[in-house]
Write an enzyme that holds these catalytic residues in place. Structure first.
Site, PDB file in Angstrom:
ATOM      1  N   TRP A   1       0.874  -1.182   0.000  1.00  6.34           N
ATOM      2  CA  TRP A   1       0.000   0.000   0.000  1.00  6.34           C
ATOM      3  C   TRP A   1       0.909   1.230   0.000  1.00  6.34           C
ATOM      4  CZ3 TRP A   1      -1.708   2.807   4.869  1.00  6.34           C
ATOM      5  CH2 TRP A   1      -2.647   3.799   4.568  1.00  6.34           C
TER       6      TRP A   1
ATOM      7  N   ASP B   1      -0.467  -5.146   9.506  1.00  5.78           N
ATOM      8  CA  ASP B   1      -1.443  -4.133   9.115  1.00  5.78           C
ATOM      9  C   ASP B   1      -2.723  -4.899   8.774  1.00  5.78           C
ATOM     10  OD1 ASP B   1      -2.991  -2.175   8.022  1.00  5.78           O
ATOM     11  OD2 ASP B   1      -1.530  -1.523   6.525  1.00  5.78           O
TER      12      ASP B   1
ATOM     13  N   LYS C   1     -13.157  -0.320   6.242  1.00  5.65           N
ATOM     14  CA  LYS C   1     -13.772  -1.198   5.246  1.00  5.65           C
ATOM     15  C   LYS C   1     -14.812  -2.131   5.845  1.00  5.65           C
ATOM     16  CE  LYS C   1      -9.952  -0.416   4.246  1.00  5.65           C
ATOM     17  NZ  LYS C   1      -9.047   0.756   4.311  1.00  5.65           N
TER      18      LYS C   1
HETATM   19  N1  PLA Z   1      -3.572  -0.316   5.406  1.00  7.31           N
HETATM   20  C1  PLA Z   1      -3.885  -0.768   4.196  1.00  7.31           C
HETATM   21  C2  PLA Z   1      -3.209  -1.996   3.684  1.00  7.31           C
HETATM   22  C3  PLA Z   1      -4.854  -0.102   3.418  1.00  7.31           C
HETATM   23  O1  PLA Z   1      -5.143  -0.583   2.224  1.00  7.31           O
HETATM   24  C4  PLA Z   1      -5.458   1.049   3.936  1.00  7.31           C
HETATM   25  C5  PLA Z   1      -6.468   1.809   3.126  1.00  7.31           C
HETATM   26  C6  PLA Z   1      -5.109   1.461   5.223  1.00  7.31           C
HETATM   27  C7  PLA Z   1      -4.158   0.753   5.938  1.00  7.31           C
HETATM   28  C8  PLA Z   1      -5.669   2.659   5.908  1.00  7.31           C
HETATM   29  O2  PLA Z   1      -6.999   2.824   5.918  1.00  7.31           O
HETATM   30  P1  PLA Z   1      -7.693   3.764   6.998  1.00  7.31           P
HETATM   31  O3  PLA Z   1      -6.701   4.770   7.432  1.00  7.31           O
HETATM   32  O4  PLA Z   1      -8.846   4.363   6.299  1.00  7.31           O
HETATM   33  O5  PLA Z   1      -8.096   2.870   8.098  1.00  7.31           O
HETATM   34  N2  PLA Z   1      -6.280   1.782   1.738  1.00  7.31           N
HETATM   35  C9  PLA Z   1      -7.269   2.380   0.827  1.00  7.31           C
HETATM   36  C10 PLA Z   1      -7.498   3.855   1.097  1.00  7.31           C
HETATM   37  C11 PLA Z   1      -8.594   1.683   0.968  1.00  7.31           C
HETATM   38  C12 PLA Z   1      -6.279   4.720   1.203  1.00  7.31           C
HETATM   39  O6  PLA Z   1      -5.369   4.620   0.366  1.00  7.31           O
HETATM   40  O7  PLA Z   1      -6.243   5.500   2.147  1.00  7.31           O
HETATM   41  C13 PLA Z   1      -6.761   2.144  -0.594  1.00  7.31           C
HETATM   42  O8  PLA Z   1      -7.462   2.502  -1.542  1.00  7.31           O
HETATM   43  O9  PLA Z   1      -5.677   1.552  -0.756  1.00  7.31           O
END
Ligand code: PLA
Length: 461
Positions: free
Chosen positions: A189, A270, A306
């Site tokens: 991510w 995570d 989510k």
């Molecule tokens: N960790 C991972 C692996 C994630 O994919 C995301 C969110 C988070 C943490 C953090 O989410 P939160 O802070 O809202 O709890 N990833 C998303 C959104 C869904 C983003 O990038 O913020 C994504 O589209 O990858």
């Protein structure tokens, strides 16, 4: 008379237009203000009011460059600006209904109604967050009967969703393990790198994705984790790896645990998708529970964005499973100490929703049903997309990797130019690494998406 020097390229007297103007402002005791120009324009002297001078003042932030759009959240901004009727937002991982509308879970509405009826107040929470939430979240993660919980070895602090919880843990690592490095998967991510960079924690990558098999590069992963300096933190996605949708098997998790143990590394999970990968909260917590069972000290960041659809409530937690309750107490005290100057204490609304849903057997079982429905809709869309791709693409390409991936995303294997073609030609908004969020796709749109993917894959290099 006070004076202040500054430079301006903004509108200025006609005589100065087009030149980088060096100006000096003077303010007389009467409050009148004059501007004089340097060099050949020195003679130019204009009396203006103080208000005008302020308007023309050049910012001290003149050298601040424009930041690039965020690779994920910036996609939503571009989507909003697009006027094409066929547009699809497959960028951010946010669940949509079959009509592509945002969804508030029924249990969330019920919990909120209960909260209103109770007339809850808006007092500050303690730095560590809502006590009932912290208890519920650790139990959801590890199982209520988990030995670590019962022996009070888990330090849980409510965080600003997954991101804020990861950031708090990163600040802790920076302060208490300053020489330690974090290993993150390649790819991961995108925000992981930002989080550790901003916290001043050095990181490097371990191999994870193998483009040849469109699967896990398990040998590479193990070799890189073995090669890391002993005592590193190994960032692992608890389930539904983002962006690849590829998770280790239970046997592979065991082997990963062996290597971490051998090297004295600390697992840092995570968990942003518990319940969203398989539809089962317990199944999706398998990896974390395995490491806790084996006696590791473990970091786990959790998110309810989510699985409870609480994206903008910013509700999550950081849990540190420690070797004794005494250590856990001290770790928790230091997490609170780090949180206090950052944001003081966390917001209450989302915490109460989680505490109410998890703490009430009826709401809890309704939540599980709704989560299964959401996970089920994504699975159906995944299957439909695969069917459409296999029927339409006559090249013989095997698209079955889409079926093997789990969670919200599909990692299509499209490169940057192909992903750009998806957006520029087909108005399919997605991240440039080829990831698409299936949670933002409907059954009805799979046909269109398959055309876009086939065109981009075969006609763009
Ligand atoms: N960790 C991972 C692996 C994630 O994919 C995301 C969110 C988070 C943490 C953090 O989410 P939160 O802070 O809202 O709890 N990833 C998303 C959104 C869904 C983003 O990038 O913020 C994504 O589209 O990858």
């Amino acid at each position: 008379m006070a004076s202040l020097a500054f430079s301006s390229t903004s509108a200025s007297p006609v005589a100065l237009r087009g030149r980088p103007n060096k100006l000096a402002i003077g303010v007389s005791q009467s409050g009148a203000c004059h501007v004089s120009a340097r060099g050949s324009d020195r003679k130019a002297r204009i009396f203006i009011t103080r208000a005008v001078a302020v308007e023309k003042k050049v910012s001290r932030f003149e050298d601040v460059a424009m930041a690039p759009p965020d690779p994920i959240l910036g996609v939503s901004e571009a989507f909003r600006a697009c006027t094409n009727e066929s547009k699809l937002n497959l960028g951010v991982g946010a669940y949509r209904t079959e009509d592509l509308q945002p969804y508030v879970l029924k249990v969330v509405k019920k919990a909120e109604t209960l909260m209103l009826e109770k007339g809850e107040n808006k007092e500050y929470l303690p730095i560590e967050g809502l006590v009932a939430f912290n208890k519920a979240t650790a139990e959801l993660l590890l199982g209520a009967d988990n030995h670590a919980i019962q022996s009070q070895r888990v330090a849980t602090v409510q965080g600003l969703s997954g991101t804020g919880s990861l950031r708090l843990a990163a600040a802790f690592i920076n302060r208490y393990c300053p020489s330690a490095k974090v290993l993150i998967s390649s790819p991961t991510w995108g925000n992981h790198k930002n989080i550790f960079n901003d916290a001043g924690v050095p990181w490097s990558e371990y191999r994870y994705y193998d483009p040849k098999t469109v699967g896990l590069d398990f040998e590479g992963m193990i070799a890189d984790i073995k090669a890391a300096p002993s005592g590193s933190f190994i960032l692992l996605h608890g389930c539904a790896h983002n962006p690849t949708g590829i998770d280790p098997t239970p046997e592979q998790w065991t082997k990963i645990a062996d290597v971490l143990e051998e090297k004295g590394h600390t697992p840092f999970f995570d968990v942003a998708y518990q319940g969203f990968a398989s539809g089962s909260l317990d199944e999706d917590a398998f990896s974390v529970r395995l490491f806790v069972e084996r006696g590791f000290e473990v970091f786990v960041a959790q998110s309810y964005s989510k699985n409870l659809g609480l994206y903008s409530e910013r509700i999550g937690a950081i849990n540190v499973v420690c070797s004794s309750s005494d250590v856990a107490n001290r770790v928790k005290s230091q997490l609170k100490r780090l949180a206090r100057p950052m944001y003081s204490n966390p917001p209450v609304h989302g915490a109460r929703i989680v505490a109410n849903v998890v703490g009430d057997p009826n709401l809890f079982s309704e939540w599980k049903t709704e989560m299964e429905e959401m996970a089920g809709r994504i699975k159906n869309v995944r299957k439909r997309l695969y069917d459409n791709l296999s029927q339409k693409d006559k090249s013989g390409k095997d698209w079955s990797f889409i079926l093997r991936q789990i969670g919200m995303f599909s990692y299509t294997g499209l490169n940057t130019s192909q992903s750009e073609n998806m957006t520029n030609k087909w108005h399919v908004y997605m991240t440039k690494d080829g990831r698409i969020s299936l949670a933002g796709l409907s059954l009805a749109k799979c046909d269109y998406l398959a055309d876009a993917i086939i065109d981009s894959y075969h006609n763009v290099n």
